[in-house]
Design an enzyme around this catalytic site. Structure first.
Site, mmCIF file in Angstrom:
data_model
loop_
_atom_site.group_PDB
_atom_site.id
_atom_site.type_symbol
_atom_site.label_atom_id
_atom_site.label_comp_id
_atom_site.label_asym_id
_atom_site.label_seq_id
_atom_site.Cartn_x
_atom_site.Cartn_y
_atom_site.Cartn_z
ATOM 1 N N ARG A 48 0.861 -1.182 0.000
ATOM 2 C CA ARG A 48 0.000 0.000 0.000
ATOM 3 C C ARG A 48 0.895 1.227 0.000
ATOM 4 O O ARG A 48 1.931 1.256 0.654
ATOM 5 C CB ARG A 48 -0.916 0.019 1.229
ATOM 6 C CG ARG A 48 -1.977 -1.067 1.242
ATOM 7 C CD ARG A 48 -3.037 -0.844 0.167
ATOM 8 N NE ARG A 48 -4.133 -1.801 0.264
ATOM 9 C CZ ARG A 48 -4.171 -2.975 -0.373
ATOM 10 N NH1 ARG A 48 -3.138 -3.334 -1.130
ATOM 11 N NH2 ARG A 48 -5.206 -3.773 -0.248
ATOM 12 N N GLU A 95 -3.357 7.630 -4.539
ATOM 13 C CA GLU A 95 -3.440 6.808 -5.739
ATOM 14 C C GLU A 95 -4.717 7.177 -6.497
ATOM 15 O O GLU A 95 -5.812 7.038 -5.938
ATOM 16 C CB GLU A 95 -3.466 5.335 -5.339
ATOM 17 C CG GLU A 95 -3.211 4.386 -6.473
ATOM 18 C CD GLU A 95 -2.981 2.961 -5.994
ATOM 19 O OE1 GLU A 95 -1.943 2.374 -6.338
ATOM 20 O OE2 GLU A 95 -3.865 2.457 -5.265
ATOM 21 N N HIS A 117 -0.683 0.142 -10.367
ATOM 22 C CA HIS A 117 -1.349 -0.832 -9.503
ATOM 23 C C HIS A 117 -1.809 -2.052 -10.306
ATOM 24 O O HIS A 117 -2.976 -2.462 -10.262
ATOM 25 C CB HIS A 117 -2.542 -0.190 -8.789
ATOM 26 C CG HIS A 117 -2.897 -0.883 -7.509
ATOM 27 N ND1 HIS A 117 -3.377 -0.225 -6.400
ATOM 28 C CD2 HIS A 117 -2.859 -2.194 -7.156
ATOM 29 C CE1 HIS A 117 -3.611 -1.093 -5.420
ATOM 30 N NE2 HIS A 117 -3.313 -2.299 -5.863
#
Length: 335
Positions: free
Chosen positions: A246, A274, A293
């Site tokens: 993360r 993000e 991602h």
């Protein structure tokens, strides 16, 4: 075969055919009574509310609304929640556990592509592939045939932060290579690390003695900025930080300063925030390699998630429980 229990999808509708392609969907419908066109994206919709009354198995995924008490009150027959993604933190509420529902996750299946991405990045980083690609692109020619010092994967020191499903899989994938791998994890003791075949180190020691550090710890209040300015300062010059966990685990301001100083390089599949703002320096720094991602399940890898749910549904129907059950007792320290 026992009578098929009634099931319903609860996720973003666009994800259903990707996770459950036609052949997997056909097999699933042999096990449970489910309507592929009925997908709960909002539990307050009248048709969804009506279907909840008879639903015994809820197949959840990315985009699923939270399973609060009101939703569960509308589903008195519900006995199992089979999650077709990784963490169930964004889906479950205390009401789920209070009702004693079976909860399963496809986190094990989703861990595999993340670990494979990490393996690839470790090996590429050891060869300093990204910097050499940029140099070749700039020169438009080979830099000559001289041997390149300072690169290679023989004896490279790799530090793994977190013995999560992904962290453990990374350690397993690294075994065939001539790498020196170490682990840090506050929930693993010396015996547990020995079982994984790696030495256990305090975080500071791991950072100071690793050429490549890969982060696989969960996102919790305690792990926010786990890698901050002080920790980055412990990493050797020329070392590489990989983060597929993360974004919040890394202090991005401190990382940007370390990258600008040329001390370290970074490979980031996750960021904080993000997505990154358009003016983030991370896009332009030559020693930062950013991917959107995508380490987790993508494309044909999504089928593995659907097959995991299918297997879990078969077990539930057969009265065998679930193989990949979520333990609420350890949920807070998982990703």
């Amino acid at each position: 075969m026992p009578e098929r229990p009634v099931a319903m999808f609860a996720m973003s509708a666009e994800n259903v055919p990707q996770i459950f392609p036609s052949e997997v969907m056909a097999r699933l419908r042999e096990v449970v009574d489910i309507e592929p066109a009925l997908v709960a994206e909002d539990f307050s919709q009248p048709r969804v509310r009506e279907a909840l009354a008879g639903t015994e198995i809820l197949i959840t995924g990315w985009g699923c609304p939270r399973l609060d008490a009101a939703t569960l009150d509308a589903a008195p027959k519900l006995r199992a929640v089979l999650h077709s993604a990784g963490s169930v933190k964004g889906v479950t509420t205390p009401a789920v556990w209070d009702r004693g529902l079976l909860v399963s996750s496809a986190a094990v299946a989703n861990a595999r592509p993340v670990a494979e991405y990490t393996l690839a990045m470790i090996l590429l980083a050891g060869k300093d592939v990204f910097a050499h690609r940029d140099r070749m692109r700039a020169r438009r020619s080979l830099p000559g045939w001289a041997l390149v010092p300072g690169i290679g994967n023989y004896g490279r020191r790799v530090g793994v932060i977190g013995a999560s499903r992904i962290g453990r899989r990374v350690i397993e994938l690294l075994r065939p290579f001539d790498l020196r791998v170490s682990l840090t994890d506050p929930y693993v003791d010396e015996g547990g690390a020995a079982g994984l075949g790696v030495p256990l180190l305090p975080l500071d020691d791991l950072l100071a003695t690793s050429d490549i550090v890969t982060v696989h710890a969960p996102q919790t209040p305690e792990t926010r900025h786990l890698i901050g300015r002080r920790e980055l300062g412990l990493m050797p010059d020329g070392s590489v930080l990989i983060n597929t966990a993360r974004g919040s685990l890394v202090d991005h301001d401190a990382l940007i300063d370390a990258l600008r100083a040329g001390r370290v390089s970074a490979i980031l599949d996750v960021t904080d925030p993000e997505p990154l703002p358009a003016d983030s320096p991370l896009y332009d720094l030559p020693n930062a390699f950013i991917t959107p991602h995508l380490a987790g399940s993508q494309g044909n890898e999504l089928t593995r998630l659907g097959l995991t749910v299918l297997s879990e549904a078969e077990r539930v129907v057969a009265g065998e429980g679930v193989e990949f059950g979520v333990d609420v007792g350890v949920l807070e320290r998982e990703a």
